[in-house]
Design a protein around this motif. Structure first.
Motif, PDB file in Angstrom:
ATOM      1  N   GLU A   1       0.830  -1.209   0.000  1.00 50.21           N
ATOM      2  CA  GLU A   1       0.000   0.000   0.000  1.00 50.21           C
ATOM      3  C   GLU A   1       0.864   1.258   0.000  1.00 50.21           C
ATOM      4  OE1 GLU A   1      -4.040  -1.376   2.373  1.00 50.21           O
ATOM      5  OE2 GLU A   1      -2.232  -0.937   3.541  1.00 50.21           O
ATOM      6  N   MET A   2       1.946   1.236   0.779  1.00 57.52           N
ATOM      7  CA  MET A   2       2.857   2.399   0.800  1.00 57.52           C
ATOM      8  C   MET A   2       3.461   2.635  -0.578  1.00 57.52           C
ATOM      9  SD  MET A   2       4.791   2.016   4.471  1.00 57.52           S
ATOM     10  CE  MET A   2       5.807   3.466   4.252  1.00 57.52           C
ATOM     11  N   ILE A   3       3.859   1.563  -1.220  1.00 56.24           N
ATOM     12  CA  ILE A   3       4.471   1.677  -2.551  1.00 56.24           C
ATOM     13  C   ILE A   3       3.439   2.191  -3.557  1.00 56.24           C
ATOM     14  CG2 ILE A   3       5.457   0.348  -4.454  1.00 56.24           C
ATOM     15  CD1 ILE A   3       6.802  -1.382  -2.195  1.00 56.24           C
ATOM     16  N   ARG A   4       2.259   1.626  -3.524  1.00 54.70           N
ATOM     17  CA  ARG A   4       1.202   2.045  -4.446  1.00 54.70           C
ATOM     18  C   ARG A   4       0.845   3.525  -4.237  1.00 54.70           C
ATOM     19  NH1 ARG A   4      -1.530  -2.213  -4.186  1.00 54.70           N
ATOM     20  NH2 ARG A   4      -2.638  -1.772  -2.239  1.00 54.70           N
ATOM     21  N   ASN A   5       0.685   3.942  -2.987  1.00 51.24           N
ATOM     22  CA  ASN A   5       0.353   5.348  -2.695  1.00 51.24           C
ATOM     23  C   ASN A   5       1.479   6.287  -3.098  1.00 51.24           C
ATOM     24  OD1 ASN A   5      -2.139   4.612  -1.671  1.00 51.24           O
ATOM     25  ND2 ASN A   5      -1.463   4.625   0.459  1.00 51.24           N
ATOM     26  N   THR A   6       2.710   5.861  -2.891  1.00 50.35           N
ATOM     27  CA  THR A   6       3.852   6.698  -3.274  1.00 50.35           C
ATOM     28  C   THR A   6       3.926   6.856  -4.782  1.00 50.35           C
ATOM     29  OG1 THR A   6       5.021   5.973  -1.288  1.00 50.35           O
ATOM     30  CG2 THR A   6       6.347   6.995  -3.027  1.00 50.35           C
ATOM     31  N   ARG A   7       3.689   5.791  -5.501  1.00 59.47           N
ATOM     32  CA  ARG A   7       3.679   5.871  -6.973  1.00 59.47           C
ATOM     33  C   ARG A   7       2.592   6.837  -7.460  1.00 59.47           C
ATOM     34  NH1 ARG A   7       6.563   1.846  -9.811  1.00 59.47           N
ATOM     35  NH2 ARG A   7       7.461   0.276  -8.452  1.00 59.47           N
ATOM     36  N   LYS A   8       1.459   6.852  -6.776  1.00 57.05           N
ATOM     37  CA  LYS A   8       0.399   7.802  -7.126  1.00 57.05           C
ATOM     38  C   LYS A   8       0.876   9.235  -6.911  1.00 57.05           C
ATOM     39  CE  LYS A   8      -3.547   4.789  -6.206  1.00 57.05           C
ATOM     40  NZ  LYS A   8      -4.682   4.514  -5.311  1.00 57.05           N
ATOM     41  N   GLN A   9       1.641   9.445  -5.834  1.00 54.71           N
ATOM     42  CA  GLN A   9       2.184  10.780  -5.586  1.00 54.71           C
ATOM     43  C   GLN A   9       3.198  11.166  -6.655  1.00 54.71           C
ATOM     44  OE1 GLN A   9       3.073  10.081  -1.253  1.00 54.71           O
ATOM     45  NE2 GLN A   9       2.196  12.139  -1.130  1.00 54.71           N
TER      46      GLN A   9
ATOM     47  N   ILE B   1       7.797  13.907  -0.562  1.00 56.23           N
ATOM     48  CA  ILE B   1       7.032  12.660  -0.492  1.00 56.23           C
ATOM     49  C   ILE B   1       7.664  11.727   0.541  1.00 56.23           C
ATOM     50  CG2 ILE B   1       6.366  10.571  -1.756  1.00 56.23           C
ATOM     51  CD1 ILE B   1       6.243  12.402  -4.312  1.00 56.23           C
ATOM     52  N   ALA B   2       8.975  11.614   0.512  1.00 59.93           N
ATOM     53  CA  ALA B   2       9.684  10.731   1.452  1.00 59.93           C
ATOM     54  C   ALA B   2       9.442  11.143   2.895  1.00 59.93           C
ATOM     55  CB  ALA B   2      11.178  10.721   1.146  1.00 59.93           C
ATOM     56  N   GLN B   3       9.344  12.429   3.143  1.00 60.85           N
ATOM     57  CA  GLN B   3       9.126  12.918   4.510  1.00 60.85           C
ATOM     58  C   GLN B   3       7.761  12.528   5.058  1.00 60.85           C
ATOM     59  OE1 GLN B   3      10.059  17.123   4.305  1.00 60.85           O
ATOM     60  NE2 GLN B   3      12.116  16.737   5.091  1.00 60.85           N
ATOM     61  N   THR B   4       6.829  12.193   4.185  1.00 58.39           N
ATOM     62  CA  THR B   4       5.505  11.775   4.650  1.00 58.39           C
ATOM     63  C   THR B   4       5.477  10.294   5.014  1.00 58.39           C
ATOM     64  OG1 THR B   4       4.633  11.188   2.455  1.00 58.39           O
ATOM     65  CG2 THR B   4       4.420  13.504   3.158  1.00 58.39           C
TER      66      THR B   4
ATOM     67  N   ALA C   1      12.167  -2.402  -1.773  1.00 59.24           N
ATOM     68  CA  ALA C   1      11.231  -2.591  -2.882  1.00 59.24           C
ATOM     69  C   ALA C   1      11.398  -1.491  -3.930  1.00 59.24           C
ATOM     70  CB  ALA C   1       9.792  -2.619  -2.361  1.00 59.24           C
ATOM     71  N   PHE C   2      11.539  -0.258  -3.484  1.00 57.12           N
ATOM     72  CA  PHE C   2      11.763   0.832  -4.439  1.00 57.12           C
ATOM     73  C   PHE C   2      13.110   0.666  -5.145  1.00 57.12           C
ATOM     74  CE2 PHE C   2       8.616   3.613  -2.063  1.00 57.12           C
ATOM     75  CZ  PHE C   2       7.711   3.663  -3.112  1.00 57.12           C
ATOM     76  N   TRP C   3      14.150   0.310  -4.399  1.00 56.37           N
ATOM     77  CA  TRP C   3      15.489   0.160  -4.992  1.00 56.37           C
ATOM     78  C   TRP C   3      15.506  -0.948  -6.038  1.00 56.37           C
ATOM     79  CZ3 TRP C   3      19.322   3.391  -5.245  1.00 56.37           C
ATOM     80  CH2 TRP C   3      20.569   2.954  -5.662  1.00 56.37           C
ATOM     81  N   ALA C   4      14.698  -1.971  -5.820  1.00 58.24           N
ATOM     82  CA  ALA C   4      14.645  -3.101  -6.751  1.00 58.24           C
ATOM     83  C   ALA C   4      14.031  -2.711  -8.097  1.00 58.24           C
ATOM     84  CB  ALA C   4      13.859  -4.250  -6.132  1.00 58.24           C
ATOM     85  N   ASP C   5      13.290  -1.611  -8.132  1.00 60.64           N
ATOM     86  CA  ASP C   5      12.662  -1.156  -9.379  1.00 60.64           C
ATOM     87  C   ASP C   5      13.659  -0.302 -10.165  1.00 60.64           C
ATOM     88  OD1 ASP C   5      11.067  -0.347 -11.449  1.00 60.64           O
ATOM     89  OD2 ASP C   5       9.420   0.375 -10.184  1.00 60.64           O
ATOM     90  N   THR C   6      14.579  -0.953 -10.812  1.00 63.00           N
ATOM     91  CA  THR C   6      15.676  -0.269 -11.501  1.00 63.00           C
ATOM     92  C   THR C   6      15.233   0.494 -12.749  1.00 63.00           C
ATOM     93  OG1 THR C   6      16.198  -2.265 -12.767  1.00 63.00           O
ATOM     94  CG2 THR C   6      17.382  -1.935 -10.683  1.00 63.00           C
TER      95      THR C   6
END
Length: 179
Positions: free
Chosen positions: A5-13, A47-50, A60-65
């Motif tokens: 959910e965090m990853i999905r919401n961050t991608r939306k941002q 975004i990261a600060q939130t 997970a984010f780092w793995a998305d090269t």
């Protein structure tokens, strides 16, 4: 909130902060990522600060090269006290461009107690991007006054400077100027 959910919401941002002009300019200048939203670094940092630091989310984010913004937010989310030296070296070896190297060094690696060892290990690589990342990390350590200026390091930097690429030379020169 789960990792997914965090990853999905961050991608939306990321999508909300997208900037087509910046994305096009990055593509034209050779950015290696296939997914580029064109988010400004300040927007990614906001975004990261939130978000709460999370090793699972950062990994997970780092793995998305393929996704520029994912690679840039990952170092901002990795808990410093959970990063190991082998993992730091592994992340630095996986850097694909200077922009990601700069963010990784500034937002994560320079804060680690073993940062100089990581930088020196990278500087000894044959990969130009690893050398760049090592030099940027040394420069970061110099700026925050955490660089151990030994004669051995100075000699090594002088030797690296003699064979450095045009992109690496100014960074090495800045570091050597302080010795």
């Amino acid at each position: 909130m789960t990792t997914e959910e965090m990853i999905r919401n961050t991608r939306k941002q990321f999508f909300a902060y997208r900037n087509g002009i910046v994305a096009d300019a990055l593509r034209k200048n050779g950015d290696p990522h296939t997914m580029i939203m064109g988010c400004q670094l300040t927007d990614i940092a906001a975004i990261a600060q939130t978000l709460s630091p999370s090793k699972a989310v950062a990994e997970a984010f780092w793995a998305d090269t393929k996704h520029r913004e994912c690679r840039m937010i990952a170092p901002m989310l990795y808990p410093i006290d959970e990063m190991t030296e082998p993992c730091a070296i592994q992340w630095a070896q996986a850097v694909e461009c200077e922009e990601v190297a700069d963010v990784l060094c500034h937002r994560l690696l320079r804060k680690l107690p073993f940062a100089q060892r990581v930088a020196e290990a990278l500087l000894g690589s044959t990969s130009p991007m690893e050398k760049y990342t090592g030099a940027r990390l040394l420069l970061n350590l110099l700026i925050i006054n955490k660089l151990d200026k030994s004669d051995a390091l100075k000699s090594r930097l002088q030797a690296e400077y003699a064979t450095a690429t045009a992109r690496l030379r100014p960074i090495l020169a800045d570091i050597l100027e302080e010795f």
